[in-house]
Design a protein around this motif. Structure first.
Motif, mmCIF file in Angstrom:
data_model
loop_
_atom_site.group_PDB
_atom_site.id
_atom_site.type_symbol
_atom_site.label_atom_id
_atom_site.label_comp_id
_atom_site.label_asym_id
_atom_site.label_seq_id
_atom_site.Cartn_x
_atom_site.Cartn_y
_atom_site.Cartn_z
ATOM 1 N N GLU A 4 5.628 13.088 -7.650
ATOM 2 C CA GLU A 4 5.832 14.618 -7.153
ATOM 3 C C GLU A 4 7.116 14.692 -6.413
ATOM 4 O OE1 GLU A 4 3.705 16.912 -7.956
ATOM 5 O OE2 GLU A 4 1.851 16.124 -8.313
ATOM 6 N N SER A 5 7.629 15.649 -6.272
ATOM 7 C CA SER A 5 9.245 16.078 -5.836
ATOM 8 C C SER A 5 9.150 15.129 -4.416
ATOM 9 C CB SER A 5 9.490 17.357 -5.303
ATOM 10 O OG SER A 5 10.547 17.310 -4.872
ATOM 11 N N TYR A 31 14.460 18.632 -14.760
ATOM 12 C CA TYR A 31 13.849 18.956 -16.015
ATOM 13 C C TYR A 31 15.076 19.327 -16.842
ATOM 14 C CZ TYR A 31 10.813 20.916 -19.593
ATOM 15 O OH TYR A 31 10.273 21.548 -20.759
ATOM 16 N N GLN A 47 -1.062 21.732 -12.861
ATOM 17 C CA GLN A 47 -0.431 23.085 -12.437
ATOM 18 C C GLN A 47 -0.227 23.936 -13.864
ATOM 19 O OE1 GLN A 47 2.292 23.097 -9.401
ATOM 20 N NE2 GLN A 47 0.753 22.783 -7.959
ATOM 21 N N PHE A 74 2.190 17.380 -20.411
ATOM 22 C CA PHE A 74 2.319 18.033 -19.024
ATOM 23 C C PHE A 74 0.781 18.367 -18.800
ATOM 24 C CE2 PHE A 74 6.751 18.912 -19.986
ATOM 25 C CZ PHE A 74 7.152 18.410 -18.690
ATOM 26 N N THR A 92 4.999 7.494 -8.624
ATOM 27 C CA THR A 92 3.936 8.207 -8.282
ATOM 28 C C THR A 92 3.478 7.813 -6.762
ATOM 29 O OG1 THR A 92 3.133 7.398 -10.578
ATOM 30 C CG2 THR A 92 1.449 8.408 -9.194
ATOM 31 N N LEU A 120 3.350 23.990 -15.468
ATOM 32 C CA LEU A 120 3.784 22.566 -16.259
ATOM 33 C C LEU A 120 2.738 22.745 -17.463
ATOM 34 C CD1 LEU A 120 3.218 19.915 -13.298
ATOM 35 C CD2 LEU A 120 5.298 20.807 -14.330
ATOM 36 N N GLU A 156 9.933 15.124 -11.040
ATOM 37 C CA GLU A 156 9.589 15.629 -9.897
ATOM 38 C C GLU A 156 8.001 16.180 -10.235
ATOM 39 O OE1 GLU A 156 12.815 17.723 -7.195
ATOM 40 O OE2 GLU A 156 13.085 18.444 -9.169
ATOM 41 N N THR A 157 7.506 15.510 -10.938
ATOM 42 C CA THR A 157 5.830 15.593 -11.322
ATOM 43 C C THR A 157 5.518 14.289 -12.026
ATOM 44 O OG1 THR A 157 4.488 16.923 -12.251
ATOM 45 C CG2 THR A 157 6.494 16.808 -13.543
ATOM 46 N N THR A 215 3.441 14.032 -14.826
ATOM 47 C CA THR A 215 3.129 14.096 -16.113
ATOM 48 C C THR A 215 4.108 14.654 -16.840
ATOM 49 O OG1 THR A 215 2.482 16.540 -15.871
ATOM 50 C CG2 THR A 215 0.883 14.941 -15.233
ATOM 51 N N PRO A 256 -3.386 14.795 -9.165
ATOM 52 C CA PRO A 256 -2.043 15.791 -8.764
ATOM 53 C C PRO A 256 -2.321 16.892 -8.446
ATOM 54 C CG PRO A 256 -2.215 14.747 -11.365
ATOM 55 C CD PRO A 256 -3.597 14.543 -10.615
ATOM 56 N N ASP A 260 -0.400 11.343 -20.094
ATOM 57 C CA ASP A 260 0.681 11.708 -19.429
ATOM 58 C C ASP A 260 1.972 11.043 -20.003
ATOM 59 O OD1 ASP A 260 -0.278 9.857 -17.922
ATOM 60 O OD2 ASP A 260 0.857 10.124 -16.389
#
Ligand SMILES: [Zn+2]
Length: 451
Positions: free
Chosen positions: A421-422, A445, A36, A33, A208, A39, A10-11, A13, A358, A65
């Motif tokens: 992303e989610s 995760y 944010q 990662f 992505t 992360l 859900e991300t 990286t 991102p 990544d």
């Protein structure tokens, strides 16, 4: 077999996927990662598996990544084999030390200005760690089967994403497993398209652009428009660009626009030792891209390479209209930060993003229209025009992903949707299930699955 997701869930990286069969532990990718803070903090945590027990790391491509955690894995005791294509190894040999260097620089700068909440600020790993990790690499060309033990073998397949990028196909006597790595566009500008795969029992698929379609405007037209507008305003065009892949595409498009006389004659600077080295590696692997000998030769014609810090400072003080390509592409670090600090407050200038930003990155903040952004702990006013070209992405959009999946003669038992992303990951999972009837899972995760 057991599969555990240690990143890029859900991300976009931190790609790391662990396959375990008895005592055999195989890690697919080893990414850092980014973005944010919550992360990035994961990079500091211990992995769910002891790196000393991982015998094999298979690397899909050199982007940080996917590869940037390697020096830390080695620092924490990994001493197995890292399989990569020759071009991926060459790129890692410049990218990993560079990532270490940027971290050291940032930590030193934070300590100097004391803006870090941690005293002293530390890098995750240093240049020595990065260089040491390179000795564990073993290069394998595309399509060559490599036996890992009596039961398991793997093979790299073309991914069409960046130089050296591949998918990873793993076979056991009872199962075929495919990891898409980062999946390229249907018609990549500089590379061959991804191999069409007919079957896999399990698939790890990137997402992505799982909920988006790339714009259809020709990137060359778009680039010409931005260059001409900025030139007429007497401004500088600043292109934050990933050193690998995107910088070479920009150089290629500029070469074509110059040849077609569609842009004015103005100085072009490639201000990134890393992008300069990556361009040289690109030219050293003519079989891994599709440019003709003539196009390759002309790629850097009329482009001034900026290697030293002094030259970079000189460039920053120049007022005349020019095009500056500089790293990093997400404006997360590197020389681009100095250029942004100096060029953002002037409305004549344009900052052109040419890659995915991102959430949580400075690039994302700028594209969202923030009036001020923080650089080196200081607020910088944003008055320059902020533009983006979305069509240069090296990732397939969801229509291209679906098209690629249609080559499968039977559905995988499970398709794991990662590296998005989610919203993108879940949308792609739902779309594949709705349109193709496949079973898709968006792993969390550190979640594990029995295969
Ligand atoms: Zn990538």
């Amino acid at each position: 077999m057991k599969l555990t997701f240690l990143g890029a869930t859900e991300t976009v990286t931190g790609a790391k996927y662990l396959l375990e069969e008895g005592n055999t532990k195989i890690l697919l990718d080893c990414g850092l990662f980014q973005g944010q803070k919550d992360l990035r903090l994961r990079n500091w945590q211990q992995l769910d598996v002891d790196p000393r027990n991982i015998g094999t790391l298979i690397l899909s491509h050199a982007h940080i990544d996917h590869s940037g955690y390697i020096p830390l894995l080695v620092k924490r005791g990994f001493h197995g084999t890292i399989y990569a294509t020759p071009a991926t190894y060459d790129l890692c040999s410049i990218l990993l030390p560079d990532t270490a260097y940027l971290q050291e620089e940032e930590a030193a700068y934070a300590n100097k200005l004391r803006f870090s909440k941690h005293t002293p600020a530390l890098p995750l790993y240093n240049v020595e760690d990065a260089k040491r990790s390179l000795q564990f690499f073993k290069t394998v060309p595309l399509k060559k089967s490599v036996r890992l033990d009596s039961k398991i073998s793997f093979c790299f397949r073309e991914a069409g994403h960046i130089l050296g990028a591949c998918m990873v196909e793993i076979k056991t006597p009872t199962m075929k497993f495919l990891y898409s790595g980062d999946l390229g566009r249907r018609k990549p500008l500089l590379h061959r398209a991804a191999d069409r795969i007919k079957e896999a029992d399990y698939l790890i698929l990137e997402s992505t652009y799982g909920d988006r379609i790339h714009e259809t405007e020709n990137p060359k037209d778009h680039l010409a428009r931005v260059i001409n507008t900025t030139y007429q305003q007497g401004g500088t065009l600043l292109i934050p660009s990933f050193a690998v892949g995107r910088s070479q595409i920009i150089l290629y498009l500029l070469q074509q626009l110059k040849k077609e006389r569609r842009i004015p004659h103005l100085p072009i600077y490639l201000n990134s030792p890393l992008a300069i080295n990556a361009t040289e590696i690109f030219l050293n692997h003519p079989k891994d891209h599709v440019l003709s000998a003539e196009e390759s030769k002309g790629l850097t014609d009329g482009v001034r390479f900026i290697r030293t810090t002094d030259e970079s400072k000189w460039l920053n003080s120049q007022e005349a209209p020019s095009i500056i390509i500089s790293a990093s592409g997400m404006a997360a670090g590197g020389r681009i930060l100095h250029h942004l600090r100096s060029k953002l407050p002037d409305p004549r200038n344009t900052v052109l993003f040419v890659g995915y930003q991102p959430s949580g990155t400075r690039g994302d903040a700028l594209l969202r229209g923030k009036e001020f952004i923080k650089i080196f702990g200081m607020e910088v006013a944003v008055r320059a025009k902020i533009e983006r070209i979305d069509t240069l992405s090296a990732h397939a959009d969801y229509t291209e992903i679906l098209d690629w999946l249609k080559s499968f003669k039977r559905p995988p038992l499970t398709t794991f949707i990662v590296h998005g992303e989610s919203g993108a990951a879940h949308t792609l999972a739902e779309t594949i299930t709705r349109e193709m009837g496949w079973k898709c899972v968006v792993p969390k995760y550190e979640e594990s699955f029995g295969l």
